[in-house]
Design a protein around this motif. Structure first.
Motif, mmCIF file in Angstrom:
data_model
loop_
_atom_site.group_PDB
_atom_site.id
_atom_site.type_symbol
_atom_site.label_atom_id
_atom_site.label_comp_id
_atom_site.label_asym_id
_atom_site.label_seq_id
_atom_site.Cartn_x
_atom_site.Cartn_y
_atom_site.Cartn_z
ATOM 1 N N ILE A 210 22.031 27.641 -29.171
ATOM 2 C CA ILE A 210 20.774 27.219 -29.364
ATOM 3 C C ILE A 210 20.082 27.018 -30.680
ATOM 4 O O ILE A 210 19.443 26.277 -30.855
ATOM 5 N N LYS B 125 14.988 25.720 -25.029
ATOM 6 C CA LYS B 125 14.294 26.873 -25.455
ATOM 7 C C LYS B 125 12.982 26.193 -26.199
ATOM 8 O O LYS B 125 13.011 25.461 -27.084
ATOM 9 N N THR C 108 9.006 26.549 -27.803
ATOM 10 C CA THR C 108 8.152 27.290 -28.470
ATOM 11 C C THR C 108 6.807 26.899 -28.485
ATOM 12 O O THR C 108 6.482 25.686 -28.777
ATOM 13 N N ILE D 265 10.435 34.730 -22.868
ATOM 14 C CA ILE D 265 10.942 35.647 -24.177
ATOM 15 C C ILE D 265 9.633 36.474 -24.611
ATOM 16 O O ILE D 265 9.794 37.352 -25.029
ATOM 17 N N VAL E 7 7.478 31.693 -26.059
ATOM 18 C CA VAL E 7 8.687 31.365 -26.148
ATOM 19 C C VAL E 7 9.326 31.492 -24.793
ATOM 20 O O VAL E 7 9.590 32.399 -24.299
ATOM 21 N N LEU F 114 12.518 30.354 -22.192
ATOM 22 C CA LEU F 114 14.169 29.297 -21.946
ATOM 23 C C LEU F 114 14.036 28.635 -20.521
ATOM 24 O O LEU F 114 13.413 29.236 -19.588
#
Length: 117
Positions: free
Chosen positions: A7, A33, A35, A64, A103, A105
């Protein structure tokens, strides 16, 4: 067959106000992913890109870091925090709660269409 990608070297990166998404495309899997910075909200940061009133992407996710609040079209709400695994159907808004970036996934194939015109 074995397929490995990082990633850290995504196949695609999509930037939007107050956040970004990195995507890795693999056989049978689109992995993302995301953010989101404090103050990010889907209806303010991605709505105009997507061209829909709410997020119409299905998410299978794992948080995360940080916290998100999710409101479904019918008004039902949930909050996801670091360490939570979640499934969210299309038809929702979401926003960062607090002062920490979120964050996430995402293992759902629909993430390949996220923040894409």
């Amino acid at each position: 067959m074995t397929e490995v990608k990082s990633i850290e070297k995504p196949d695609d990166r999509r930037d939007f106000p107050m956040g970004h998404l990195e995507i890795v495309n693999m056989t049978g899997l689109v992995f993302g992913k995301a953010t989101f910075e404090p103050g990010w909200r889907w209806t303010e940061s991605v709505k105009d890109i997507a061209g829909t009133e709410l997020c119409e992407v299905h998410h299978n996710g794992y948080v995360i870091q940080g916290r998100l609040r999710i409101r479904m079209r019918d008004g039902a709400e949930a909050e996801v925090d670091a360490g939570d695994v979640f499934v969210v159907e299309p038809g929702h808004d979401a926003w960062v709660v607090g002062d920490e970036p979120a964050v996430v996934l995402d293992f759902a194939g629909g993430i390949g269409d996220y923040a894409k015109a």
